[in-house]
Write a protein that holds these residues in place. Structure first.
Motif, PDB file in Angstrom:
ATOM      1  N   GLU A  81       0.830  -1.211   0.000  1.00 29.76           N
ATOM      2  CA  GLU A  81       0.000   0.000   0.000  1.00 29.76           C
ATOM      3  C   GLU A  81       0.865   1.262   0.000  1.00 29.76           C
ATOM      4  OE1 GLU A  81      -3.132   0.203  -0.475  1.00 29.76           O
ATOM      5  OE2 GLU A  81      -4.014  -1.671   0.180  1.00 29.76           O
ATOM      6  N   GLU A  82       1.888   1.279   0.824  1.00 34.38           N
ATOM      7  CA  GLU A  82       2.771   2.446   0.862  1.00 34.38           C
ATOM      8  C   GLU A  82       3.532   2.594  -0.456  1.00 34.38           C
ATOM      9  OE1 GLU A  82       5.229   3.312   4.252  1.00 34.38           O
ATOM     10  OE2 GLU A  82       3.734   2.485   5.630  1.00 34.38           O
ATOM     11  N   GLU A  83       3.994   1.487  -1.001  1.00 37.79           N
ATOM     12  CA  GLU A  83       4.722   1.541  -2.269  1.00 37.79           C
ATOM     13  C   GLU A  83       3.824   2.057  -3.395  1.00 37.79           C
ATOM     14  OE1 GLU A  83       7.441  -1.412  -5.018  1.00 37.79           O
ATOM     15  OE2 GLU A  83       5.751  -2.283  -3.921  1.00 37.79           O
ATOM     16  N   SER A  84       2.603   1.554  -3.457  1.00 35.24           N
ATOM     17  CA  SER A  84       1.666   1.953  -4.499  1.00 35.24           C
ATOM     18  C   SER A  84       1.308   3.435  -4.404  1.00 35.24           C
ATOM     19  CB  SER A  84       0.405   1.094  -4.407  1.00 35.24           C
ATOM     20  OG  SER A  84      -0.558   1.517  -5.339  1.00 35.24           O
ATOM     21  N   SER A  85       0.965   3.880  -3.202  1.00 29.20           N
ATOM     22  CA  SER A  85       0.570   5.284  -3.051  1.00 29.20           C
ATOM     23  C   SER A  85       1.756   6.223  -3.252  1.00 29.20           C
ATOM     24  CB  SER A  85      -0.108   5.521  -1.696  1.00 29.20           C
ATOM     25  OG  SER A  85       0.733   5.195  -0.622  1.00 29.20           O
ATOM     26  N   SER A  86       2.921   5.819  -2.795  1.00 29.15           N
ATOM     27  CA  SER A  86       4.124   6.618  -3.006  1.00 29.15           C
ATOM     28  C   SER A  86       4.459   6.716  -4.494  1.00 29.15           C
ATOM     29  CB  SER A  86       5.298   6.018  -2.245  1.00 29.15           C
ATOM     30  OG  SER A  86       6.487   6.706  -2.530  1.00 29.15           O
ATOM     31  N   GLY A  87       4.268   5.614  -5.206  1.00 31.31           N
ATOM     32  CA  GLY A  87       4.547   5.606  -6.646  1.00 31.31           C
ATOM     33  C   GLY A  87       3.659   6.582  -7.400  1.00 31.31           C
ATOM     34  N   VAL A  88       2.370   6.579  -7.084  1.00 34.57           N
ATOM     35  CA  VAL A  88       1.470   7.519  -7.756  1.00 34.57           C
ATOM     36  C   VAL A  88       1.811   8.945  -7.336  1.00 34.57           C
ATOM     37  CG1 VAL A  88      -0.921   8.247  -8.129  1.00 34.57           C
ATOM     38  CG2 VAL A  88      -0.388   5.818  -7.993  1.00 34.57           C
TER      39      VAL A  88
END
Length: 171
Positions: A130-137
């Protein structure tokens, strides 16, 4: 049987997951209102994920013989200054959820509730994603800067996200 402290904390996390779904649904509505349907789609998938997370807690509490207690869900924010502000909020929110999960794990370890500690490991791994995905966007939104064409391209990319429920065994 769940100890009272663990049951209370699991119910609190269940309600936190429902709030997360509510927050992301509000973000979806915001993006719809500014005609960024791809961003809205990303948030819809995120809402669905959070509802799955909530139901995992619900089902676990029930399987362990605990009493599920639902509480009032706080009204989420409904306006943001920009897509960047939304994704800054998303990233901070996911970091907060990570802290909640880590605190729950700490509690179950201190209570020697090995079954619940094991159950929570799925959420520990999920929060990394979740952190990786939101950080990526968030980073991609930052890269668009003031470019309307960059925002349009990112909106198109985010429209491709499809929610895939986890397998029945939780993986």
């Amino acid at each position: 049987m769940l100890k009272d402290s663990v049951l209370k904390a699991l119910n609190s996390q269940l309600n936190a997951e429902l709030y997360s779904a509510y927050l992301y649904l509000s973000m979806e509505a915001y993006f719809e209102s500014i005609d960024l349907s791809g961003f809205a789609n990303w948030m819809r998938a995120q809402t669905q994920e959070e509802l799955v997370h909530a139901m995992k807690f619900y089902d676990y509490i029930a399987r362990r013989g605990g009493r599920i207690t639902l509480s009032t869900i706080e009204k989420p924010q409904i306006e943001w200054d920009s897509p960047l502000a939304v994704f800054e909020h998303v990233y901070k929110h996911e970091q907060k959820v990570t802290d909640l999960i880590n605190n729950l794990v700490d509690l179950t370890v201190s209570e020697s509730d090995h079954a619940t500690t094991n159950f929570l490991q799925w959420f520990v791994a999920e929060q990394v994603e979740e952190e990786e995905s939101s950080s990526g966007v968030l980073q991609r939104v930052k890269l668009t800067g003031d470019s309307k064409s960059g925002l349009f391209m990112l909106d198109s990319e985010l429209s491709q996200r499809v929610f895939t429920p986890p397998a029945a065994n939780g993986e």
